[in-house]
Scaffold this motif. Structure first.
Motif, mmCIF file in Angstrom:
data_model
loop_
_atom_site.group_PDB
_atom_site.id
_atom_site.type_symbol
_atom_site.label_atom_id
_atom_site.label_comp_id
_atom_site.label_asym_id
_atom_site.label_seq_id
_atom_site.Cartn_x
_atom_site.Cartn_y
_atom_site.Cartn_z
ATOM 1 N N VAL A 117 54.710 8.747 57.284
ATOM 2 C CA VAL A 117 55.785 8.523 57.834
ATOM 3 C C VAL A 117 56.061 6.899 57.952
ATOM 4 C CG1 VAL A 117 56.492 8.546 60.195
ATOM 5 C CG2 VAL A 117 55.427 10.757 59.418
ATOM 6 N N LEU A 118 55.238 6.055 57.792
ATOM 7 C CA LEU A 118 55.379 4.795 57.902
ATOM 8 C C LEU A 118 56.017 4.075 56.644
ATOM 9 C CD1 LEU A 118 54.993 1.948 59.353
ATOM 10 C CD2 LEU A 118 52.888 1.757 58.145
ATOM 11 N N VAL A 119 55.774 4.785 55.421
ATOM 12 C CA VAL A 119 56.063 4.369 54.215
ATOM 13 C C VAL A 119 57.616 4.932 54.132
ATOM 14 C CG1 VAL A 119 56.100 4.808 51.888
ATOM 15 C CG2 VAL A 119 53.798 4.413 52.952
ATOM 16 N N VAL A 120 57.840 6.137 54.785
ATOM 17 C CA VAL A 120 59.271 6.664 54.623
ATOM 18 C C VAL A 120 60.168 5.829 55.516
ATOM 19 C CG1 VAL A 120 60.607 8.652 55.074
ATOM 20 C CG2 VAL A 120 58.405 8.953 53.960
ATOM 21 N N LEU A 121 59.699 5.536 56.783
ATOM 22 C CA LEU A 121 60.415 4.629 57.515
ATOM 23 C C LEU A 121 60.848 3.433 56.771
ATOM 24 C CD1 LEU A 121 58.960 5.341 61.027
ATOM 25 C CD2 LEU A 121 61.071 6.368 60.069
ATOM 26 N N VAL A 122 59.891 2.691 56.180
ATOM 27 C CA VAL A 122 60.144 1.458 55.548
ATOM 28 C C VAL A 122 61.034 1.492 54.374
ATOM 29 C CG1 VAL A 122 59.009 -0.465 54.174
ATOM 30 C CG2 VAL A 122 57.835 0.188 56.196
ATOM 31 N N ILE A 123 60.815 2.508 53.510
ATOM 32 C CA ILE A 123 62.024 2.725 52.292
ATOM 33 C C ILE A 123 63.143 3.157 52.776
ATOM 34 C CG2 ILE A 123 62.358 4.116 50.334
ATOM 35 C CD1 ILE A 123 59.358 4.521 49.949
ATOM 36 N N GLY A 124 63.293 4.144 54.052
ATOM 37 C CA GLY A 124 64.563 4.227 54.405
ATOM 38 C C GLY A 124 65.350 3.173 55.052
ATOM 39 N N SER A 125 64.573 2.383 55.689
ATOM 40 C CA SER A 125 65.178 1.031 56.393
ATOM 41 C C SER A 125 65.605 0.395 55.263
ATOM 42 C CB SER A 125 64.075 0.200 57.078
ATOM 43 O OG SER A 125 63.650 1.300 58.109
ATOM 44 N N GLY A 126 64.852 0.048 54.170
ATOM 45 C CA GLY A 126 65.686 -0.793 53.140
ATOM 46 C C GLY A 126 66.765 -0.084 52.422
ATOM 47 N N PHE A 127 67.053 1.168 52.337
ATOM 48 C CA PHE A 127 68.088 1.643 51.748
ATOM 49 C C PHE A 127 69.312 1.623 53.007
ATOM 50 C CE2 PHE A 127 65.239 3.713 48.743
ATOM 51 C CZ PHE A 127 66.147 3.676 47.548
ATOM 52 N N LEU A 128 69.198 1.891 54.105
ATOM 53 C CA LEU A 128 70.169 1.768 55.223
ATOM 54 C C LEU A 128 70.360 0.505 55.605
ATOM 55 C CD1 LEU A 128 68.628 4.449 57.481
ATOM 56 C CD2 LEU A 128 70.496 4.523 55.934
ATOM 57 N N SER A 129 69.754 -0.713 55.026
ATOM 58 C CA SER A 129 70.179 -1.992 55.460
ATOM 59 C C SER A 129 71.313 -2.523 54.542
ATOM 60 C CB SER A 129 68.934 -3.030 55.052
ATOM 61 O OG SER A 129 68.673 -2.827 53.640
ATOM 62 N N ASN A 130 71.934 -1.946 53.729
ATOM 63 C CA ASN A 130 72.871 -2.398 52.866
ATOM 64 C C ASN A 130 72.841 -3.559 52.305
ATOM 65 O OD1 ASN A 130 74.662 -0.317 53.892
ATOM 66 N ND2 ASN A 130 75.266 -1.490 55.808
ATOM 67 N N ALA A 131 71.523 -3.673 51.746
ATOM 68 C CA ALA A 131 71.278 -5.080 50.862
ATOM 69 C C ALA A 131 71.517 -4.677 49.545
ATOM 70 C CB ALA A 131 69.593 -5.349 51.091
ATOM 71 N N ASP A 132 71.949 -5.572 48.875
ATOM 72 C CA ASP A 132 72.138 -5.701 47.434
ATOM 73 C C ASP A 132 70.885 -6.027 46.437
ATOM 74 O OD1 ASP A 132 73.579 -5.503 45.211
ATOM 75 O OD2 ASP A 132 74.814 -7.197 45.260
ATOM 76 N N TRP A 133 70.131 -4.829 46.273
ATOM 77 C CA TRP A 133 68.748 -4.811 45.820
ATOM 78 C C TRP A 133 68.949 -4.984 44.277
ATOM 79 C CZ3 TRP A 133 65.159 -5.560 48.892
ATOM 80 C CH2 TRP A 133 64.961 -4.845 50.135
ATOM 81 N N LYS A 134 70.039 -5.165 43.616
ATOM 82 C CA LYS A 134 70.491 -5.336 42.440
ATOM 83 C C LYS A 134 70.076 -7.110 41.925
ATOM 84 C CE LYS A 134 74.355 -3.495 42.157
ATOM 85 N NZ LYS A 134 75.694 -3.265 41.690
ATOM 86 N N GLU A 135 70.332 -7.664 43.111
ATOM 87 C CA GLU A 135 70.309 -9.159 42.888
ATOM 88 C C GLU A 135 69.024 -9.613 43.127
ATOM 89 O OE1 GLU A 135 72.741 -11.156 42.307
ATOM 90 O OE2 GLU A 135 74.281 -9.486 42.205
ATOM 91 N N LEU A 136 67.837 -8.753 43.593
ATOM 92 C CA LEU A 136 66.546 -9.258 43.761
ATOM 93 C C LEU A 136 65.928 -10.065 42.530
ATOM 94 C CD1 LEU A 136 64.346 -9.093 45.538
ATOM 95 C CD2 LEU A 136 63.477 -7.059 44.649
ATOM 96 N N PRO A 137 66.106 -9.526 41.301
ATOM 97 C CA PRO A 137 65.534 -10.361 40.050
ATOM 98 C C PRO A 137 66.156 -11.722 40.069
ATOM 99 C CG PRO A 137 66.338 -7.912 39.519
ATOM 100 C CD PRO A 137 66.785 -8.245 40.977
ATOM 101 N N SER A 138 67.385 -11.853 40.795
ATOM 102 C CA SER A 138 68.056 -13.220 40.658
ATOM 103 C C SER A 138 67.156 -14.343 41.254
ATOM 104 C CB SER A 138 69.468 -13.330 41.081
ATOM 105 O OG SER A 138 69.240 -13.078 42.433
#
Length: 293
Positions: free
Chosen positions: A28-49
């Protein structure tokens, strides 16, 4: 009765606790963390930059540190950085003094073994309310409109924010004192003011002093954050440097913040240890050295 049937309860191994609850909780904790990451509207494509572009900014910041500090414009950079850091330390020190002065009476009022239960509950509500609001809120809503931009608002915000924590810690220290001296003073007919001064306060003073020093360390870090909103200190200089993208100046500012914070933390930690532990350890070491010699 044979030895095989004579089994006592003490020799029976208890059953192993089930792991189902822990496993479900971890999932449940892992699901919440991953779900929060997707719902944060963060542009994860820029992470490699961070790894492709971040080193360039790091290089520009380090470049400012290795330049001649007496040449222009770096002499002005170092002067502004040290001046802003000195102002931040002043803000932190004044804020700590304000918080310490106000937290002492609040701590006595919030201690269950000192004040009436009604007074204790009312005081603890006030302290809890202060602790729930960060220094930024005090500065933005209350102090900046009154005192304007500058170090005065920042110092007062740090002082008010320190009251909640220091008052709570002081009350807890008072509740943990040895009641023996208090009972002896009361039996001797000492006035209440003398009892509070010589039996309560004298017992908690070393611990409270350590709390004040620790809060001073916290206020130094907080003063840099308050400066970003215009409350003075090195944070104001840092926000201006970010605005104009002066990366070499930013590197100097960050270096000064980190270096001064580490130095102050080390000195404050040594003083706090000395206050709490006293000189007993040093005396024992000296006696041991004399025995060896």
């Amino acid at each position: 009765m044979s030895a095989q049937t004579a089994t006592t309860p003490a020799t029976v191994r208890p059953p192993e606790p089930g792991k189902t609850r822990a496993t479900v909780g971890a999932i449940v904790l892992v699901v919440l963390v991953i779900g929060s990451g997707f719902l944060s509207n963060a542009d994860w494509k820029e992470l490699p930059s961070i790894f492709t572009e971040g080193w360039k900014y790091l290089y520009l910041m380090v470049k400012g540190l290795v330049q001649n500090p007496f040449a222009e414009p770096y002499s002005e950079y170092w002067s502004q950085a040290l001046g802003g850091m000195l102002e931040s330390i002043s803000m932190a020190w004044i804020g700590t003094l304000i918080g310490a002065a106000l937290s002492v009476p609040m701590g006595f009022l919030a201690a269950r073994n000192v004040s009436h239960p009604v007074v204790v509950q009312a005081t603890r509500v006030v302290l809890n309310f202060i602790r729930t609001l960060p220094e930024l809120i005090f500065a933005i809503i209350l102090l900046l409109p009154i005192f304007g931009f500058g170090a005065n608002a920042g110092a007062l915000a740090l002082g008010i924010g320190a009251v909640g924590t220091l008052g709570k810690l002081t009350a807890e220290a008072l509740e943990g004192i040895d009641p023996g001296p208090v009972e002896a003073a009361r039996a001797a007919g000492a006035p209440r003011s003398a009892i509070l001064r010589w039996t309560y306060w004298s017992q908690v003073l070393p611990e409270v002093l350590a709390f004040w020093l620790y809060r001073f360390e916290i206020n130094i870090r907080a003063s840099a954050i308050l400066g970003v909103i215009g409350a003075g200190g090195i944070g104001s200089v840092l926000s201006q440097a970010f605005r104009y993208r002066e990366w070499d100046f930013i590197g100097i500012l960050l270096f000064v913040i980190i270096a001064v914070t580490v130095i102050v933390d080390s000195i404050s930690g040594a003083v706090r240890h000395r206050i709490i532990a006293g000189g007993g350890a040093d005396v024992k070491d000296a006696d041991a050295e004399r025995v060896v010699m």
